[in-house]
Design a protein around this motif. Structure first.
Motif, PDB file in Angstrom:
ATOM      1  N   LYS A 120      -1.547   6.446   2.740  1.00 45.76           N
ATOM      2  CA  LYS A 120      -2.870   6.962   3.099  1.00 45.76           C
ATOM      3  C   LYS A 120      -2.884   8.477   3.079  1.00 45.76           C
ATOM      4  CE  LYS A 120      -2.995   3.157   6.362  1.00 45.76           C
ATOM      5  NZ  LYS A 120      -2.643   2.895   7.761  1.00 45.76           N
ATOM      6  N   ARG A 121      -4.028   9.051   3.436  1.00 48.98           N
ATOM      7  CA  ARG A 121      -4.083  10.484   3.664  1.00 48.98           C
ATOM      8  C   ARG A 121      -3.159  10.838   4.831  1.00 48.98           C
ATOM      9  NH1 ARG A 121     -10.079  13.049   3.079  1.00 48.98           N
ATOM     10  NH2 ARG A 121     -10.197  12.766   0.833  1.00 48.98           N
ATOM     11  N   GLY A 122      -2.593  12.027   4.801  1.00 44.74           N
ATOM     12  CA  GLY A 122      -1.655  12.409   5.855  1.00 44.74           C
ATOM     13  C   GLY A 122      -2.336  12.885   7.115  1.00 44.74           C
ATOM     14  N   TYR A 123      -3.190  12.048   7.689  1.00 51.12           N
ATOM     15  CA  TYR A 123      -3.872  12.421   8.927  1.00 51.12           C
ATOM     16  C   TYR A 123      -2.983  12.114  10.130  1.00 51.12           C
ATOM     17  CZ  TYR A 123      -8.485  12.831   6.634  1.00 51.12           C
ATOM     18  OH  TYR A 123      -9.541  13.202   5.869  1.00 51.12           O
TER      19      TYR A 123
ATOM     20  N   SER B 155       1.228   8.972   5.538  1.00 48.51           N
ATOM     21  CA  SER B 155       1.419   9.214   4.119  1.00 48.51           C
ATOM     22  C   SER B 155       2.356   8.166   3.513  1.00 48.51           C
ATOM     23  CB  SER B 155       1.985  10.617   3.936  1.00 48.51           C
ATOM     24  OG  SER B 155       2.214  10.889   2.591  1.00 48.51           O
TER      25      SER B 155
ATOM     26  N   GLU C 160      -9.150   8.302  -1.974  1.00 49.15           N
ATOM     27  CA  GLU C 160      -9.002   9.188  -0.818  1.00 49.15           C
ATOM     28  C   GLU C 160      -7.627   9.833  -0.797  1.00 49.15           C
ATOM     29  OE1 GLU C 160      -9.966   6.772   2.612  1.00 49.15           O
ATOM     30  OE2 GLU C 160      -7.868   6.219   2.906  1.00 49.15           O
ATOM     31  N   VAL C 161      -6.663   9.160  -1.376  1.00 51.97           N
ATOM     32  CA  VAL C 161      -5.326   9.752  -1.493  1.00 51.97           C
ATOM     33  C   VAL C 161      -5.327  10.836  -2.574  1.00 51.97           C
ATOM     34  CG1 VAL C 161      -2.977   9.239  -2.274  1.00 51.97           C
ATOM     35  CG2 VAL C 161      -4.057   7.797  -0.537  1.00 51.97           C
TER      36      VAL C 161
ATOM     37  N   LEU D 101       1.317   6.513  -3.228  1.00 57.39           N
ATOM     38  CA  LEU D 101       1.725   7.852  -3.670  1.00 57.39           C
ATOM     39  C   LEU D 101       2.688   7.794  -4.863  1.00 57.39           C
ATOM     40  CD1 LEU D 101       0.473   8.662  -0.784  1.00 57.39           C
ATOM     41  CD2 LEU D 101       1.996  10.619  -0.926  1.00 57.39           C
TER      42      LEU D 101
ATOM     43  N   PHE E 219      -6.862  14.016  -1.481  1.00 58.97           N
ATOM     44  CA  PHE E 219      -6.283  14.696  -0.310  1.00 58.97           C
ATOM     45  C   PHE E 219      -5.095  15.572  -0.678  1.00 58.97           C
ATOM     46  CE2 PHE E 219      -3.376  14.813   3.392  1.00 58.97           C
ATOM     47  CZ  PHE E 219      -4.227  15.299   4.365  1.00 58.97           C
ATOM     48  N   TYR E 220      -4.263  15.092  -1.585  1.00 63.23           N
ATOM     49  CA  TYR E 220      -2.993  15.760  -1.853  1.00 63.23           C
ATOM     50  C   TYR E 220      -3.116  16.771  -2.998  1.00 63.23           C
ATOM     51  CZ  TYR E 220      -0.995  12.207   1.181  1.00 63.23           C
ATOM     52  OH  TYR E 220      -0.696  11.418   2.271  1.00 63.23           O
TER      53      TYR E 220
ATOM     54  N   ILE F 118       0.806  19.175   6.009  1.00 59.29           N
ATOM     55  CA  ILE F 118       0.630  18.385   7.218  1.00 59.29           C
ATOM     56  C   ILE F 118       1.490  17.116   7.203  1.00 59.29           C
ATOM     57  CG2 ILE F 118      -1.397  17.027   6.516  1.00 59.29           C
ATOM     58  CD1 ILE F 118      -0.674  18.756   9.929  1.00 59.29           C
ATOM     59  N   CYS F 119       1.966  16.705   6.035  1.00 53.90           N
ATOM     60  CA  CYS F 119       2.838  15.538   5.981  1.00 53.90           C
ATOM     61  C   CYS F 119       4.232  15.838   6.513  1.00 53.90           C
ATOM     62  CB  CYS F 119       2.906  14.991   4.565  1.00 53.90           C
ATOM     63  SG  CYS F 119       1.328  14.301   4.074  1.00 53.90           S
TER      64      CYS F 119
ATOM     65  N   ARG G  29       0.822  -1.211   0.000  1.00 51.26           N
ATOM     66  CA  ARG G  29       0.000   0.000   0.000  1.00 51.26           C
ATOM     67  C   ARG G  29       0.858   1.264   0.000  1.00 51.26           C
ATOM     68  NH1 ARG G  29      -5.141   1.417   3.975  1.00 51.26           N
ATOM     69  NH2 ARG G  29      -5.702   3.334   2.885  1.00 51.26           N
TER      70      ARG G  29
END
Ligand SMILES: Cc1cc2nc3c(=O)[nH]c(=O)nc-3n(C[C@H](O)[C@H](O)[C@H](O)COP(=O)(O)O)c2cc1C
Ligand code: SF4
Ligand code: FES
Lengths: 178, 452
Positions: free
Chosen positions: B187-190, B183, A60-61, A26, A64-65, B173-174, A22
Motif C-alpha cells: 500500500k501507500r506508506g502511510y 508499504s 494509489e501506489v 511494489l 505515491f512513490y 516516510i517508508c 497484495r
C-alpha cells in the motif's frame, strides 16, 4: 499485455513467496517499469488482475512513490541529489550545469528524448557529496567544476549506447578504496 | 592524529581483499555464531540481547531487547522480522556499507534474530535507490540458502525461515516502521497510529512484528558471539556498544568511523577523524545524527550534572562525548550518527530552506499539522532567502514548528519541526540581519554554494 517470458516466470515465482499477494504490488511495479520503461494504464490493470486487486489499489501506489512513473523518460536517467550534505558541496550548481549541457530542466526530458534529469532527495551516500545517480550507477564527488564536465561526457556516451564504467556502485568502487 | 576506532560491525568494511561472497565471509569465521545460536534456546538468546543493553540504531534508540520482550508471543499468530534498510534519513550513509560490503553479516544477524523471536518469515525492506544493493543481497541469500543457513530446516533443525528482499520506491516516510509495514503490505506508506498499532502486537498483516535497523541486526550477531554481559561493558552506562559516525558536509575529509560509545568527543571526530574545517573556514553549526535532529551552534555551551558520573560538565560542541546520553544532555540526539557539518561560508537561512524543502516533499499528507505545516515552513523559508522576507516571519516560522511537533501520527512531525525549533532561536540574529540587508538590496554571505 506482452511481457518477456523471463519476466513472467520471475513474477510467477515471486508472488507465492509473500504471505499475502497484495505485498507483491511494489515489486511488480518495479519489474514491469524496468521492462517497459514506465507504468501505463494497461500495466496497472495487468498488475491489479494478477494480484486480485482493484486497479485503484495499484494506482494509489503508483502515484505515491516517487520512483514510479506514468510516462516514458529519456534514454539516460540522471538523478542529482538535492539534500543538505550534497547542497553544501555544490549540488545545486552541479545540477544547473547538467541541465545546460543536456538540454533539459530538472523534472523534464530533453527534446531529443535522450536525457531526463531529476533533482532528488538524499540517496544515502552523503559523505561523497555531491552524488549523481545515472541509471543504476552512482557517481560520487561530482563537484560543479571539472568533475561535472567529465560526467557529462560519460552521460552523452551512454545515450549513444556505449557502456562506460563497468563497476557498479558499492564494492570495488574507487571511493571505498580510501 | 588518527581517531581511535573500535570496529565491530565495520570490521571488514573497506578491508583490502575482502569481498561480499559467502566464501570470504566463512573464511573469516562467518556463520559460526549462527551455528552456536541454533543450539541455544530462543528465550536465552533474547535474554542475551536484553542484557547487552543494545539500543536500536535506526534513529529512535529504543532498547532492542525490550522491543523483543514486547512481542506478543501468545496471540498464536505468525511472527515476522523486518530489517529496516531504508536508510532514508539525510546525512546517514552507514547501512549502505554494511549492505554492499558485508551482506552475510546482516543475513547471519537476521537469522539469529529470527530464530530468537521465532519468526515465521523475514524481510529486508531496502530503499529503491539501492538497486545494486538489492541484487547483492539477493545473491547472498541464495548462497546462504545453498548452505542451509536460510530457508527450510535451517542447519538441520526443525526451524524454517525464508528471507525476502523487498525494494521500496523512493519515499522517505517508508523508513518509519509503520509506514514501512504498510508499504510491505503493498500500500501507500502511510504510518499507523500508535497505540494501538504497535508493530510488536499489530504489525505486518496485523501480526506481531519486529522492525530493526540494519546495524542493530548486525550487532545482534556480535552480542550472541561475545555474550550480552560482555557487550554491555563496551561504551557507557545507558548506551552500550559502538556508534558508526558518518560525517558529511564541510570538513576536509568526510567519512565514517566506528567508535566505542563515549570514547571520543565531537571535536576529536571532526579534527582527528575528518581533518578539521576546510582551509580558511571555521565551523559554524552541526547536526549530529541525521537531518531531523536538533542543530548545535558552534560556540554554544552546555552545562549541567552528568547522570553517569555525577560530575558537573561544561562543554562546547567540540567537547561533547559521542554517546546518546551526553548528546541528549545537550538537547539533541546521536540518533543515526549521520553528522552534517556546516562552516562559516554557510548561509543559515538557505540551509534551513533546504531542510524545510525536504520535509515538505516527504510528508505523507495524512495529518494536517505535518502536511500544511511542512509546506508553509518551506514557503516561508524560501521567501526569506529570496529577498522577500519580513521580520515577523521569524516568530511565525517558529510558531508553525511549535504547532506541528507532538500533534501528528508519526515522528515525521517532530523531524520537520526540530530543525526549525532549534535553529531559529540559535541563529535569530542571522535571520534578522539577513532580512534587513536583503531589504536594502545587499546579497548576504555569498561565499558558500547556493543551498536552495
Ligand atoms: C520519518 C522517519 C524516518 C525513519 N527512517 C528510518 C530509516 O531510514 N531507517 C531506519 O532504520 N529507521 C528509520 N526510522 C526509525 C524507524 O521508525 C524505527 O524506529 C527503526 O527502524 C527501528 O529499528 P531499531 O530499533 O533497530 O532502531 C525512521 C523514523 C521516522 C519517524
Ligand atoms: S506526521 Fe506527517 S508523515 Fe507522519 S503520518 Fe502524519 S502527515 Fe504523514
Ligand atoms: S544528502 Fe546527498 S546523498 Fe545524502
Amino acid at each position: 499485455m506482452d511481457l518477456s517470458l523471463e519476466l513472467t516466470e520471475k513474477i510467477d515465482k515471486l508472488i507465492p513467496r509473500y504471505p499475502d499477494k497484495r505485498s507483491a504490488t511494489l515489486p511488480l511495479c518495479h519489474l514491469i517499469q524496468e521492462e517497459k520503461g514506465y507504468l501505463s494504464k494497461e500495466s496497472v490493470e495487468w498488475i491489479a488482475a494478477k494480484l486480485d486487486l482493484q486497479p485503484m489499489q495499484v494506482w494509489e501506489v503508483v502515484t505515491f512513490y516517487p520512483m514510479y512513473r506514468r510516462e516514458p523518460i529519456g534514454k539516460v536517467h540522471v538523478k542529482v541529489c538535492r539534500t543538505l550534505s550534497c547542497a553544501l558541496r555544490g549540488s545545486y550548481k552541479t545540477c544547473e550545469k547538467l541541465e545546460q549541457a543536456l538540454g533539459c530542466k530538472r523534472g523534464e526530458t530533453s527534446h531529443d528524448g535522450k536525457f531526463t534529469i531529476e533533482f532528488v532527495e538524499c540517496i544515502a551516500d552523503c559523505g561523497y557529496a555531491p552524488v549523481v545517480q545515472v541509471d543504476d550507477k552512482l557517481y560520487e564527488k561530482v563537484t560543479p567544476d571539472g568533475k561535472t564536465d567529465e560526467l557529462i561526457e560519460k552521460i552523452k556516451r551512454m545515450a549513444e549506447g556505449e557502456s562506460v564504467d563497468e563497476t557498479p556502485e558499492g564494492v570495488k568502487h574507487p571511493a571505498f578504496m580510501g | 592524529m588518527a581517531i581511535k576506532e573500535r570496529r565491530i560491525v565495520y570490521k571488514h568494511v573497506d578491508e583490502e581483499g575482502y569481498s561480499n561472497d559467502i566464501d570470504c565471509y566463512i573464511k573469516n569465521g562467518g556463520y559460526e555464531v549462527q551455528k552456536k545460536a541454533f543450539e541455544a534456546k530462543p528465550e536465552d538468546l533474547r535474554q542475551e540481547v536484553l542484557n547487552s543493553g543494545l539500543r536500536g540504531r535506526g534513529g529512535a534508540g529504543f532498547p532492542t531487547g525490550m522491543k523483543w520482550k514486547f512481542l506478543d508471543f501468545k496471540s498464536g499468530k505468525p511472527i515476522y522480522l523486518v530489517c529496516n534498510a531504508d536508510e532514508s534519513e539525510p546525512g546517514t550513509y552507514k547501512d549502505r556499507q554494511l549492505l554492499y560490503q558485508d551482506p552475510h553479516q546482516l543475513i547471519e544477524g537476521m537469522m539469529i534474530s529470527a530464530f530468537a523471536i521465532g519468526a515465521k518469515q523475514s524481510f529486508i525492506y531496502i530503499r529503491g535507490e539501492f538497486i545494486n544493493g538489492a541484487r547483492i543481497l539477493e545473491a547472498a541469500i541464495e548462497e546462504a540458502r545453498a548452505k542451509n543457513l536460510v530457508g527450510d530446516n535451517i542447519l538441520g533443525s526443525d526451524y524454517s525461515c525464508d528471507l525476502i528482499v523487498h525494494r521500496g520506491a523512493g519515499a522517505y516516510i517508508c523508513g518509519e516502521e509503520t509506514g514501512l509495514i504498510e508499504s510491505l503490505e503493498g500500500k501507500r506508506g502511510y504510518p499507523r497510529i500508535k497505540p494501538p498499532y504497535f508493530p510488536a502486537a499489530l504489525g505486518l498483516y496485523m501480526c506481531p512484528t519486529i522492525v530493526n535497523n540494519v546495524e542493530t541486526l548486525c550487532q545482534v550477531k556480535h552480542i550472541i558471539d561475545m555474550g550480552g554481559e560482555e557487550f554491555s561493558k563496551i561504551g557507557v552506562k545507558g548506551d552500550s556498544g559502538t556508534h558508526i559516525m558518518g560525517v558529511s558536509g564541510l570538513v576536509q575529509k568526510p567519512g565514517y568511523f566506528e567508535i566505542e560509545a563515549g570514547a571520543c568527543t565531537f571535536g576529536e571526530l571532526l579534527y582527528d577523524g575528518c581533518g578539521g574545517p576546510l582551509p580558511g573556514r571555521k565551523f559554524k553549526a552541526v547536526i549530529p545524527g541525521g537531518l531531523s535532529m536538533k542543530i548545535l551552534k558552534w560556540g554554544e555551551r552546555f552545562k549541567g550534572k552528568h547522570p553517569n558520573t555525577g560530575e558537573d560538565f561544561d562543554w562546547g560542541v567540540e567537547d561533547i562525548p559521542l554517546d546518546s546520553i551526553s548528546m541528549g544532555l545537550c538537547g539533541t540526539a546521536l540518533s543515526t550518527g549521520g553528522a552534517i557539518i556546516m562552516d562559516d561560508s554557510v548561509d543559515m537561512l538557505e540551509a534551513m530552506a533546504n531542510i524545510n524543502a525536504f520535509y515538505a516533499h516527504e510528508s505523507c499528507g495524512q495529518c494536517t499539522p505535518c502536511r500544511e505545516g511542512s509546506l508553509w515552513m518551506n514557503k516561508l523559508s524560501t521567501r526569506m532567502t529570496s529577498g522577500h522576507g519580513r521580520e515577523q516571519d521569524v516568530p511565525l516560522l517558529l510558531d508553525i514548528a511549535d504547532q506541528i511537533a507532538g500533534r501528528t501520527i508519526c515522528a515525521h512531525g517532530e523531524a520537520a519541526a526540530w530543525p526549525v525549533q532549534s535553529a531559529v532561536p540559535k541563529f535569530k540574529d542571522e535571520y534578522l540581519d539577513k532580512i534587513k540587508k536583503q531589504a536594502n538590496g545587499e546579497r548576504y554571505n555569498p561565499a558558500g554554494f547556493p543551498l536552495i
